[in-house]
Scaffold this active site. Structure first.
Site, PDB file in Angstrom:
ATOM      1  N   ARG A  94      59.070  35.366  17.293  1.00 29.94           N
ATOM      2  CA  ARG A  94      57.666  35.563  16.943  1.00 29.94           C
ATOM      3  C   ARG A  94      57.236  36.950  17.398  1.00 29.94           C
ATOM      4  O   ARG A  94      57.632  37.407  18.481  1.00 29.94           O
ATOM      5  CB  ARG A  94      56.780  34.509  17.625  1.00 29.94           C
ATOM      6  CG  ARG A  94      56.808  33.147  16.956  1.00 29.94           C
ATOM      7  CD  ARG A  94      56.175  33.173  15.558  1.00 29.94           C
ATOM      8  NE  ARG A  94      56.188  31.874  14.908  1.00 29.94           N
ATOM      9  CZ  ARG A  94      57.142  31.440  14.079  1.00 29.94           C
ATOM     10  NH1 ARG A  94      58.176  32.219  13.785  1.00 29.94           N
ATOM     11  NH2 ARG A  94      57.067  30.243  13.523  1.00 29.94           N
ATOM     12  N   GLU A 123      50.951  39.554  11.514  1.00 29.02           N
ATOM     13  CA  GLU A 123      51.463  39.476  10.132  1.00 29.02           C
ATOM     14  C   GLU A 123      50.339  39.102   9.173  1.00 29.02           C
ATOM     15  O   GLU A 123      49.521  38.254   9.525  1.00 29.02           O
ATOM     16  CB  GLU A 123      52.580  38.435  10.057  1.00 29.02           C
ATOM     17  CG  GLU A 123      53.774  38.812  10.894  1.00 29.02           C
ATOM     18  CD  GLU A 123      54.861  37.740  10.891  1.00 29.02           C
ATOM     19  OE1 GLU A 123      54.817  36.818  10.045  1.00 29.02           O
ATOM     20  OE2 GLU A 123      55.760  37.826  11.739  1.00 29.02           O
ATOM     21  N   HIS A 169      59.569  39.030   7.712  1.00 29.99           N
ATOM     22  CA  HIS A 169      59.688  37.629   8.151  1.00 29.99           C
ATOM     23  C   HIS A 169      60.514  36.797   7.152  1.00 29.99           C
ATOM     24  O   HIS A 169      60.016  35.816   6.580  1.00 29.99           O
ATOM     25  CB  HIS A 169      58.300  37.012   8.365  1.00 29.99           C
ATOM     26  CG  HIS A 169      58.328  35.873   9.349  1.00 29.99           C
ATOM     27  ND1 HIS A 169      57.281  35.547  10.159  1.00 29.99           N
ATOM     28  CD2 HIS A 169      59.305  34.958   9.645  1.00 29.99           C
ATOM     29  CE1 HIS A 169      57.583  34.501  10.904  1.00 29.99           C
ATOM     30  NE2 HIS A 169      58.819  34.121  10.604  1.00 29.99           N
TER      31      HIS A 169
HETATM   32  C1  GLV Z   1      60.038  30.823  10.980  1.00 29.53           C
HETATM   33  O1  GLV Z   1      59.619  31.761  11.568  1.00 29.53           O
HETATM   34  C2  GLV Z   1      59.997  29.491  11.467  1.00 29.53           C
HETATM   35  O2  GLV Z   1      59.412  29.258  12.531  1.00 29.53           O
HETATM   36  O3  GLV Z   1      60.525  28.597  10.791  1.00 29.53           O
END
Ligand code: GLV
Length: 322
Positions: free
Chosen positions: A232, A261, A279
């Site tokens: 994260r 984000e 991401h």
């Molecule tokens: C992606 O970042 C997830 O948490 O699945």
């Protein structure tokens, strides 16, 4: 028949587990629902299937109080859901552990390799038409093979990253809050950061890990080090990271996640030796389908009285397997 809000379009087949229920949403153009829309919708449904980009906070959960029974986020991280509020309101929360480990581990290696070998900057030069030709002294990265990889967090994804290290002859160390009693465990995070050539983050987001990697710790990774983040964005102080790249105090970074984000700090965007992905850690067709199916199956199970294996309420604050 239960009424279920699915906030965004899911891959074909992912809604099958919800057959027989009344599914509402997403917007026809698949645009994100606003907080106000989520709050209003929560009041009239028994379950919500959401994405990590949907903020399911106390207000949304409270609006659902009395009817809303379960929220399933199509992600392994669940920092988008106020789990404490859900617990207090008696609303279950499920996530999608297990099905995205290998794909996300591939992404971590993609970033480690691309960042260490300066692939991004080299490609940029080529695409801009400025490549003067083979140069003995240009684009000199750092070798990944033979390096030491430091994993911060050693859950399912961290372990999947570790498994891939053997082929590159990479030595693996790991740090977690609790001693794993396994080979490569380093009790102090700072020590791990000093020892590792490549540091890869695999801890959950949230207040407990906010800016875990700050300016001081970036300096511990140091001018020859590479930082990879597929967990994260909040785990890293993005401005401190950008400063370290600009100043040459960190060799390179490979990032898939960001603090705000989809906004990316301009200083990070302009930073040298940074590979920046939007991401996409779990973004393979097969994995995204498996994630969506796991989330909808969890809701279907819950509504029929079965306890989904992927329930996270009841374990808030525990280290998530990211
Ligand atoms: C992606 O970042 C997830 O948490 O699945």
């Amino acid at each position: 028949m239960a009424r279920i809000l699915v906030t965004r379009r899911l891959p074909a087949g992912a809604l099958d587990p919800l057959a027989g229920h009344d599914v509402t949403g997403p917007h026809p153009d698949d645009s994100p629902m606003s907080h106000a829309e989520l709050t209003t919708a929560a009041a009239g449904v028994d379950a919500i299937v959401c994405l990590l980009t949907d903020t399911i906070d106390r207000a949304v959960l409270t609006a659902g109080e009395g009817r809303l029974r379960v929220v399933a986020t199509v992600s392994v991280g669940y920092d988008n859901v106020d789990v404490e509020a859900a617990r207090k309101l008696g609303i279950a929360v499920a996530n999608t552990p297990g099905v995205l480990d290998e794909t996300t581990a591939d992404t971590a290696w993609l970033l480690a390799l691309a960042a260490a070998r300066l692939a991004q900057d080299a490609e940029k030069e080529l695409r801009s038409g400025l490549w003067p030709g083979w140069d003995l002294n240009a684009h000199l990265g750092r070798d990944v093979h033979g390096s030491t990889l430091g994993l911060v967090g050693f859950g399912r994804i961290g372990r999947a990253v570790a498994r891939r290290a053997a082929g590159f002859d990479v030595r693996v160390l790991h740090h977690t809050r609790h001693d794993t009693h396994e080979a490569g465990y380093v009790a102090e995070l700072d020590t791990l950061l000093e020892m590792a050539d490549i540091v890869s983050l695999h801890v959950p987001g949230g207040p407990a890990t906010h800016h875990l990697v700050d300016a001081r710790r970036i300096d511990l990774i140091g001018a020859t080090g590479v930082l990879v983040n597929t967990s994260r964005g909040s785990v890293v102080d993005e401005v401190a990271l950008a400063d370290a790249l600009h100043d040459g105090r960190l060799f390179a970074a490979g990032l898939d996640v960001y603090e705000r984000e989809p906004a990316i700090h301009p200083r990070l965007l302009s930073a040298p030796r940074a590979v920046l992905l939007p991401h996409i850690g779990s973004a393979s067709r097969a994995t995204r389908l498996a994630m969506a199916q796991l989330a909808t199956s969890a809701v279907a199970d819950f509504l029929t009285g079965r306890v989904p294996a992927s329930l996270v309420v009841g374990s808030a604050g525990a280290e998530s397997p990211t």
